[in-house]
Design an enzyme around this catalytic site. Structure first.
Site, PDB file in Angstrom:
ATOM      1  N   ASN A  13       0.878  -1.180   0.022  1.00  0.00           N
ATOM      2  CA  ASN A  13       0.032  -0.052   0.027  1.00  0.00           C
ATOM      3  C   ASN A  13       1.006   1.424  -0.074  1.00  0.00           C
ATOM      4  O   ASN A  13       0.643   2.305  -0.539  1.00  0.00           O
ATOM      5  CB  ASN A  13      -0.989   0.125   1.158  1.00  0.00           C
ATOM      6  CG  ASN A  13      -2.109  -0.871   0.950  1.00  0.00           C
ATOM      7  OD1 ASN A  13      -3.123  -0.260   0.129  1.00  0.00           O
ATOM      8  ND2 ASN A  13      -2.364  -1.972   1.472  1.00  0.00           N
ATOM      9  N   LEU A  89       0.333  -2.246  12.250  1.00  0.00           N
ATOM     10  CA  LEU A  89      -0.414  -3.518  13.015  1.00  0.00           C
ATOM     11  C   LEU A  89      -0.607  -2.976  14.556  1.00  0.00           C
ATOM     12  O   LEU A  89      -0.899  -3.596  15.284  1.00  0.00           O
ATOM     13  CB  LEU A  89       0.090  -4.705  12.827  1.00  0.00           C
ATOM     14  CG  LEU A  89       0.223  -5.212  11.585  1.00  0.00           C
ATOM     15  CD1 LEU A  89       0.925  -6.669  11.562  1.00  0.00           C
ATOM     16  CD2 LEU A  89      -1.323  -5.683  11.174  1.00  0.00           C
ATOM     17  N   ILE A  92      -2.097   3.468  17.394  1.00  0.00           N
ATOM     18  CA  ILE A  92      -1.447   4.756  17.652  1.00  0.00           C
ATOM     19  C   ILE A  92      -1.739   5.394  18.874  1.00  0.00           C
ATOM     20  O   ILE A  92      -2.889   5.149  19.450  1.00  0.00           O
ATOM     21  CB  ILE A  92      -2.116   5.502  16.298  1.00  0.00           C
ATOM     22  CG1 ILE A  92      -1.777   5.200  15.080  1.00  0.00           C
ATOM     23  CG2 ILE A  92      -1.619   7.093  16.494  1.00  0.00           C
ATOM     24  CD1 ILE A  92      -0.407   5.169  14.693  1.00  0.00           C
ATOM     25  N   ASN A 106      -6.676   5.113   7.512  1.00  0.00           N
ATOM     26  CA  ASN A 106      -6.055   3.459   7.748  1.00  0.00           C
ATOM     27  C   ASN A 106      -7.083   3.050   6.681  1.00  0.00           C
ATOM     28  O   ASN A 106      -7.997   3.244   6.168  1.00  0.00           O
ATOM     29  CB  ASN A 106      -6.476   2.965   9.121  1.00  0.00           C
ATOM     30  CG  ASN A 106      -6.132   1.473   9.074  1.00  0.00           C
ATOM     31  OD1 ASN A 106      -4.838   1.258   8.885  1.00  0.00           O
ATOM     32  ND2 ASN A 106      -7.002   0.500   9.604  1.00  0.00           N
ATOM     33  N   HIS A 108      -8.403  -0.647   5.509  1.00  0.00           N
ATOM     34  CA  HIS A 108      -8.704  -2.039   6.130  1.00  0.00           C
ATOM     35  C   HIS A 108      -9.248  -2.905   5.124  1.00  0.00           C
ATOM     36  O   HIS A 108      -9.971  -2.679   4.258  1.00  0.00           O
ATOM     37  CB  HIS A 108      -9.718  -1.634   7.276  1.00  0.00           C
ATOM     38  CG  HIS A 108      -9.993  -3.128   7.952  1.00  0.00           C
ATOM     39  ND1 HIS A 108      -9.423  -3.498   8.888  1.00  0.00           N
ATOM     40  CD2 HIS A 108     -11.145  -3.886   7.994  1.00  0.00           C
ATOM     41  CE1 HIS A 108      -9.852  -4.750   9.585  1.00  0.00           C
ATOM     42  NE2 HIS A 108     -10.871  -5.003   8.754  1.00  0.00           N
ATOM     43  N   GLU A 178      -7.749  -2.206  -2.510  1.00  0.00           N
ATOM     44  CA  GLU A 178      -6.738  -1.383  -1.713  1.00  0.00           C
ATOM     45  C   GLU A 178      -6.157  -0.267  -2.237  1.00  0.00           C
ATOM     46  O   GLU A 178      -5.947   0.800  -1.780  1.00  0.00           O
ATOM     47  CB  GLU A 178      -5.904  -2.223  -0.686  1.00  0.00           C
ATOM     48  CG  GLU A 178      -6.848  -3.067   0.554  1.00  0.00           C
ATOM     49  CD  GLU A 178      -5.884  -3.792   1.493  1.00  0.00           C
ATOM     50  OE1 GLU A 178      -4.893  -3.268   1.677  1.00  0.00           O
ATOM     51  OE2 GLU A 178      -5.947  -5.075   1.599  1.00  0.00           O
TER      52      GLU A 178
HETATM   53  C1  GRF Z   1      -3.199  -4.715   3.854  1.00  0.00           C
HETATM   54  O1  GRF Z   1      -4.305  -5.864   3.605  1.00  0.00           O
HETATM   55  C2  GRF Z   1      -3.954  -3.578   4.482  1.00  0.00           C
HETATM   56  O2  GRF Z   1      -5.373  -3.650   4.447  1.00  0.00           O
HETATM   57  C3  GRF Z   1      -3.667  -4.267   6.090  1.00  0.00           C
HETATM   58  O3  GRF Z   1      -2.545  -4.770   6.137  1.00  0.00           O
HETATM   59  C4  GRF Z   1      -2.115  -5.053   4.879  1.00  0.00           C
HETATM   60  C5  GRF Z   1      -0.802  -4.443   4.447  1.00  0.00           C
HETATM   61  O4  GRF Z   1      -0.284  -4.940   3.167  1.00  0.00           O
HETATM   62  N1  GRF Z   1      -4.026  -3.129   7.122  1.00  0.00           N
HETATM   63  P1  GRF Z   1       0.983  -3.997   2.718  1.00  0.00           P
HETATM   64  O5  GRF Z   1       2.077  -3.983   3.554  1.00  0.00           O
HETATM   65  O6  GRF Z   1       0.582  -2.502   2.381  1.00  0.00           O
HETATM   66  O7  GRF Z   1       1.299  -4.924   1.470  1.00  0.00           O
END
Ligand code: GRF
Length: 204
Positions: A13, A89, A92, A106, A108, A178
Site C-alpha cells: 500500500n 499493526l 497509534i 487507515n 482495512h 486497497e
Molecule cells: C493490507 O491488507 C492492509 O489492508 C492491512 O495490512 C495489509 C498490508 O499490506 N491493514 P501491505 O504491507 O500494504 O502490502
C-alpha cells in the site's frame, strides 16, 4: 500535502501511494516512513527511494506517552501534515491521534464496520469473511480515532466472494482494490475535498 506513512509489513500500500505520486495523480509527498519493524519491506522501499525512515516501537520506551512524544517529534521534524497507516499493526497512541485529529487514515481489508477490531488483520479477516459465507467483501479507508477500525468511513470498494474462494485468493483481490482506493482517499485530502462532520465524512 506532506504525508507520514506508518507501516509494519511488506508495504504494497505504501508502494501504491508512491506510484500515485509518481503518476501525478496524488499531489503530495511522503516525508517519512515510520515502522515498528526495522526489517519491514516498507522500510526497504523507503530506503531505496531515499525517503527518511524511523524505527519506533513500544519496546524502546517505558510508557505510551514516551512513544507518543517520540512519534510527534519525528512527525514535527519532517513537517508531516497527514498520517497514512498502510498496514500498521500497532495502535497509534491517543496523544498522537489528538494532535492529528481527522488527519490520520487507515486502510482495512474488509467492509467495515463488519470484520474489524482487535485481532482482525491479515488472513484472519479473509478467513472470517469466508467462514461467514459473505457474498461480498472489499476494502475500507477510514479516519483513525481512539478505537481500532471504528473511525468514520471515507471510501469503500467491494469485490465478489466466489463459492470456491480461499483466504489467499480473496486477499489478493481485496489488495488490488486497497491499492486503488487508498491513494484516492489521500488525493481527496490533499485537494481539500474532504468534509468531516462528527461521524460523517463527505468527499466533494
Ligand atoms: C493490507 O491488507 C492492509 O489492508 C492491512 O495490512 C495489509 C498490508 O499490506 N491493514 P501491505 O504491507 O500494504 O502490502
Amino acid at each position: 500535502m506532506n504525508i507520514a506513512v506508518f507501516a509494519s509489513g511488506r508495504g504494497s500500500n505504501f508502494q501504491a501511494i508512491l506510484d500515485a505520486i509518481d503518476a501525478g495523480i496524488l499531489p503530495a509527498r511522503v516525508v517519512v516512513l515510520i515502522s515498528n519493524k526495522s526489517e519491514a519491506g516498507a522500510v526497504e522501499i523507503a530506503r531505496a527511494r531515499s525517503i527518511s525512515t524511523q524505527h519506533l516501537s513500544q519496546k524502546m520506551f517505558s510508557s505510551e506517552e514516551e512513544l507518543a512524544d517520540a512519534m510527534l517529534e519525528v512527525l514535527k521534524k519532517n513537517h508531516a501534515e497527514f498520517i497514512a497507516l498502510a498496514g500498521y499493526l500497532k495502535k497509534i497512541p491517543a496523544h498522537v491521534i489528538r494532535q492529528y485529529r481527522n488527519r490520520i487514515i487507515n486502510i482495512h481489508p474488509a467492509l467495515l464496520p463488519s470484520f474489524g477490531g482487535e485481532g482482525m488483520y491479515g488472513h484472519h479477516v479473509h478467513e472470517a469473511v469466508i467462514a461467514r459465507g459473505e457474498k461480498v467483501s472489499g476494502a475500507t479507508v477510514h479516519l483513525v480515532d481512539e478505537e481500532y477500525d471504528r473511525g468514520p468511513m471515507i471510501l469503500q470498494k467491494t469485490v465478489d466472494v466466489m463459492p470456491d474462494e480461499t483466504p489467499d485468493s480473496l486477499a489478493e483481490k481485496v489488495l488490488k482494490v486497497e491499492h486503488e482506493i487508498f491513494p484516492l482517499a489521500l488525493k481527496a485530502f490533499a485537494e481539500g475535498r474532504v468534509k468531516v462532520e462528527g461521524t460523517k465524512v463527505w468527499i466533494t
